[in-house]
Write a protein that holds these residues in place. Structure first.
Motif, PDB file in Angstrom:
ATOM      1  N   PRO A 154      14.389  12.972  -5.226  1.00 14.12           N
ATOM      2  CA  PRO A 154      13.932  11.723  -4.617  1.00 14.12           C
ATOM      3  C   PRO A 154      15.014  10.657  -4.700  1.00 14.12           C
ATOM      4  O   PRO A 154      15.800  10.622  -5.648  1.00 14.12           O
ATOM      5  CB  PRO A 154      12.720  11.339  -5.466  1.00 14.12           C
ATOM      6  CG  PRO A 154      12.958  11.982  -6.778  1.00 14.12           C
ATOM      7  CD  PRO A 154      13.750  13.234  -6.503  1.00 14.12           C
ATOM      8  N   THR A 155      15.064   9.785  -3.704  1.00 12.73           N
ATOM      9  CA  THR A 155      15.977   8.644  -3.774  1.00 12.73           C
ATOM     10  C   THR A 155      15.426   7.655  -4.789  1.00 12.73           C
ATOM     11  O   THR A 155      14.309   7.806  -5.285  1.00 12.73           O
ATOM     12  CB  THR A 155      16.111   7.963  -2.396  1.00 12.73           C
ATOM     13  OG1 THR A 155      14.822   7.517  -1.975  1.00 12.73           O
ATOM     14  CG2 THR A 155      16.697   8.907  -1.364  1.00 12.73           C
ATOM     15  N   GLY A 156      16.186   6.638  -5.091  1.00 13.85           N
ATOM     16  CA  GLY A 156      15.777   5.667  -6.101  1.00 13.85           C
ATOM     17  C   GLY A 156      14.469   4.984  -5.776  1.00 13.85           C
ATOM     18  O   GLY A 156      13.587   4.848  -6.632  1.00 13.85           O
ATOM     19  N   THR A 157      14.311   4.556  -4.537  1.00 18.86           N
ATOM     20  CA  THR A 157      13.092   3.855  -4.131  1.00 18.86           C
ATOM     21  C   THR A 157      11.885   4.787  -4.158  1.00 18.86           C
ATOM     22  O   THR A 157      10.817   4.414  -4.637  1.00 18.86           O
ATOM     23  CB  THR A 157      13.268   3.254  -2.729  1.00 18.86           C
ATOM     24  OG1 THR A 157      14.475   2.490  -2.700  1.00 18.86           O
ATOM     25  CG2 THR A 157      12.110   2.367  -2.368  1.00 18.86           C
ATOM     26  N   VAL A 158      12.048   5.987  -3.653  1.00 15.22           N
ATOM     27  CA  VAL A 158      10.947   6.953  -3.659  1.00 15.22           C
ATOM     28  C   VAL A 158      10.603   7.330  -5.097  1.00 15.22           C
ATOM     29  O   VAL A 158       9.429   7.514  -5.431  1.00 15.22           O
ATOM     30  CB  VAL A 158      11.304   8.194  -2.810  1.00 15.22           C
ATOM     31  CG1 VAL A 158      10.249   9.266  -2.932  1.00 15.22           C
ATOM     32  CG2 VAL A 158      11.479   7.799  -1.360  1.00 15.22           C
ATOM     33  N   ASP A 166      10.813   5.320  -7.690  1.00 15.98           N
ATOM     34  CA  ASP A 166      10.035   4.199  -8.228  1.00 15.98           C
ATOM     35  C   ASP A 166       8.599   4.204  -7.696  1.00 15.98           C
ATOM     36  O   ASP A 166       7.651   3.952  -8.446  1.00 15.98           O
ATOM     37  CB  ASP A 166      10.710   2.876  -7.902  1.00 15.98           C
ATOM     38  CG  ASP A 166      12.035   2.716  -8.625  1.00 15.98           C
ATOM     39  OD1 ASP A 166      12.260   3.435  -9.620  1.00 15.98           O
ATOM     40  OD2 ASP A 166      12.849   1.882  -8.191  1.00 15.98           O
ATOM     41  N   ILE A 167       8.439   4.490  -6.408  1.00 17.53           N
ATOM     42  CA  ILE A 167       7.103   4.544  -5.807  1.00 17.53           C
ATOM     43  C   ILE A 167       6.297   5.677  -6.439  1.00 17.53           C
ATOM     44  O   ILE A 167       5.119   5.516  -6.776  1.00 17.53           O
ATOM     45  CB  ILE A 167       7.205   4.721  -4.277  1.00 17.53           C
ATOM     46  CG1 ILE A 167       7.785   3.460  -3.646  1.00 17.53           C
ATOM     47  CG2 ILE A 167       5.851   5.040  -3.664  1.00 17.53           C
ATOM     48  CD1 ILE A 167       8.161   3.628  -2.185  1.00 17.53           C
ATOM     49  N   SER A 168       6.928   6.830  -6.630  1.00 15.55           N
ATOM     50  CA  SER A 168       6.243   7.976  -7.223  1.00 15.55           C
ATOM     51  C   SER A 168       5.899   7.715  -8.680  1.00 15.55           C
ATOM     52  O   SER A 168       4.877   8.182  -9.175  1.00 15.55           O
ATOM     53  CB  SER A 168       7.123   9.223  -7.122  1.00 15.55           C
ATOM     54  OG  SER A 168       7.411   9.507  -5.781  1.00 15.55           O
ATOM     55  N   LYS A 169       6.762   6.981  -9.360  1.00 16.50           N
ATOM     56  CA  LYS A 169       6.503   6.660 -10.758  1.00 16.50           C
ATOM     57  C   LYS A 169       5.277   5.765 -10.893  1.00 16.50           C
ATOM     58  O   LYS A 169       4.442   5.943 -11.784  1.00 16.50           O
ATOM     59  CB  LYS A 169       7.730   5.967 -11.345  1.00 16.50           C
ATOM     60  CG  LYS A 169       7.804   5.941 -12.824  1.00 16.50           C
ATOM     61  CD  LYS A 169       9.162   5.404 -13.239  1.00 16.50           C
ATOM     62  CE  LYS A 169       9.309   5.397 -14.733  1.00 16.50           C
ATOM     63  NZ  LYS A 169      10.606   4.858 -15.139  1.00 16.50           N
ATOM     64  N   LYS A 170       5.132   4.784  -9.999  1.00 18.34           N
ATOM     65  CA  LYS A 170       3.956   3.915 -10.007  1.00 18.34           C
ATOM     66  C   LYS A 170       2.689   4.699  -9.690  1.00 18.34           C
ATOM     67  O   LYS A 170       1.619   4.387 -10.204  1.00 18.34           O
ATOM     68  CB  LYS A 170       4.121   2.778  -9.007  1.00 18.34           C
ATOM     69  CG  LYS A 170       5.095   1.720  -9.440  1.00 18.34           C
ATOM     70  CD  LYS A 170       5.192   0.624  -8.416  1.00 18.34           C
ATOM     71  CE  LYS A 170       6.257  -0.377  -8.790  1.00 18.34           C
ATOM     72  NZ  LYS A 170       6.440  -1.395  -7.745  1.00 18.34           N
ATOM     73  N   GLN A 218       0.846  -1.193   0.000  1.00 23.74           N
ATOM     74  CA  GLN A 218       0.000   0.000   0.000  1.00 23.74           C
ATOM     75  C   GLN A 218       0.879   1.239   0.000  1.00 23.74           C
ATOM     76  O   GLN A 218       1.945   1.256   0.603  1.00 23.74           O
ATOM     77  CB  GLN A 218      -0.881   0.049   1.247  1.00 23.74           C
ATOM     78  CG  GLN A 218      -1.983  -0.955   1.274  1.00 23.74           C
ATOM     79  CD  GLN A 218      -2.818  -0.794   2.539  1.00 23.74           C
ATOM     80  OE1 GLN A 218      -2.325  -0.342   3.557  1.00 23.74           O
ATOM     81  NE2 GLN A 218      -4.080  -1.162   2.455  1.00 23.74           N
ATOM     82  N   THR A 219       0.392   2.262  -0.668  1.00 31.93           N
ATOM     83  CA  THR A 219       1.099   3.529  -0.710  1.00 31.93           C
ATOM     84  C   THR A 219       0.099   4.660  -0.556  1.00 31.93           C
ATOM     85  O   THR A 219      -0.967   4.627  -1.156  1.00 31.93           O
ATOM     86  CB  THR A 219       1.833   3.702  -2.052  1.00 31.93           C
ATOM     87  OG1 THR A 219       2.685   2.587  -2.246  1.00 31.93           O
ATOM     88  CG2 THR A 219       2.674   4.949  -2.059  1.00 31.93           C
ATOM     89  N   TYR A 220       0.457   5.642   0.258  1.00 35.08           N
ATOM     90  CA  TYR A 220      -0.327   6.870   0.353  1.00 35.08           C
ATOM     91  C   TYR A 220       0.631   8.018   0.104  1.00 35.08           C
ATOM     92  O   TYR A 220       1.714   8.075   0.700  1.00 35.08           O
ATOM     93  CB  TYR A 220      -0.973   7.027   1.729  1.00 35.08           C
ATOM     94  CG  TYR A 220      -1.542   8.408   1.913  1.00 35.08           C
ATOM     95  CD1 TYR A 220      -2.732   8.770   1.299  1.00 35.08           C
ATOM     96  CD2 TYR A 220      -0.873   9.364   2.657  1.00 35.08           C
ATOM     97  CE1 TYR A 220      -3.238  10.051   1.433  1.00 35.08           C
ATOM     98  CE2 TYR A 220      -1.369  10.638   2.803  1.00 35.08           C
ATOM     99  CZ  TYR A 220      -2.553  10.974   2.185  1.00 35.08           C
ATOM    100  OH  TYR A 220      -3.046  12.246   2.311  1.00 35.08           O
ATOM    101  N   SER A 221       0.260   8.913  -0.779  1.00 40.09           N
ATOM    102  CA  SER A 221       1.107  10.053  -1.091  1.00 40.09           C
ATOM    103  C   SER A 221       0.305  11.339  -1.011  1.00 40.09           C
ATOM    104  O   SER A 221      -0.783  11.422  -1.562  1.00 40.09           O
ATOM    105  CB  SER A 221       1.674   9.922  -2.503  1.00 40.09           C
ATOM    106  OG  SER A 221       2.401   8.741  -2.633  1.00 40.09           O
ATOM    107  N   ASN A 222       0.863  12.320  -0.348  1.00 40.62           N
ATOM    108  CA  ASN A 222       0.294  13.659  -0.327  1.00 40.62           C
ATOM    109  C   ASN A 222       0.845  14.369  -1.565  1.00 40.62           C
ATOM    110  O   ASN A 222       1.906  14.979  -1.529  1.00 40.62           O
ATOM    111  CB  ASN A 222       0.689  14.375   0.960  1.00 40.62           C
ATOM    112  CG  ASN A 222       0.042  15.725   1.094  1.00 40.62           C
ATOM    113  OD1 ASN A 222      -0.599  16.216   0.182  1.00 40.62           O
ATOM    114  ND2 ASN A 222       0.213  16.333   2.255  1.00 40.62           N
ATOM    115  N   VAL A 223       0.133  14.253  -2.667  1.00 41.66           N
ATOM    116  CA  VAL A 223       0.630  14.700  -3.964  1.00 41.66           C
ATOM    117  C   VAL A 223       0.972  16.189  -3.987  1.00 41.66           C
ATOM    118  O   VAL A 223       2.040  16.560  -4.482  1.00 41.66           O
ATOM    119  CB  VAL A 223      -0.365  14.322  -5.090  1.00 41.66           C
ATOM    120  CG1 VAL A 223       0.105  14.838  -6.428  1.00 41.66           C
ATOM    121  CG2 VAL A 223      -0.545  12.818  -5.130  1.00 41.66           C
TER     122      VAL A 223
END
Length: 85
Positions: free
Chosen positions: A62-66, A68-72, A44-49
């Protein structure tokens, strides 16, 4: 310089907060603002866009993982839409 990175919460079941943090701070250091969370177990992911877009426009990296999460979550598409308007 500000980075968007993951901050670990929880002991046995890891849950990560996506935070805007100064580069010189450690991973569990004091963050500038919490902008979302990521649960790898439940996927699950929640983002305050609006908050993420604000920091990206100000030059946060953003770091690499962040990234990738933001890209999804298709956050970068919204960033491009804001630049074209």
């Amino acid at each position: 310089m500000v980075k968007l990175r993951l901050k670990r919460c929880g002991r046995k079941q890891p849950i990560y907060r996506i935070v805007a943090i100064d580069v010189r701070s450690r991973r569990e250091g004091r963050d500038l603002r919490k902008v979302g969370f990521y649960d790898p177990i439940k996927n699950q992911t929640y983002s305050n866009v609006p908050a993420i877009l604000y920091f990206l426009e100000k030059g946060a990296q953003p770091t690499g993982t962040v990234h990738d999460i933001s890209k999804k979550a298709e956050i970068f598409k919204e960033l491009r839409v804001n630049y074209t308007n």
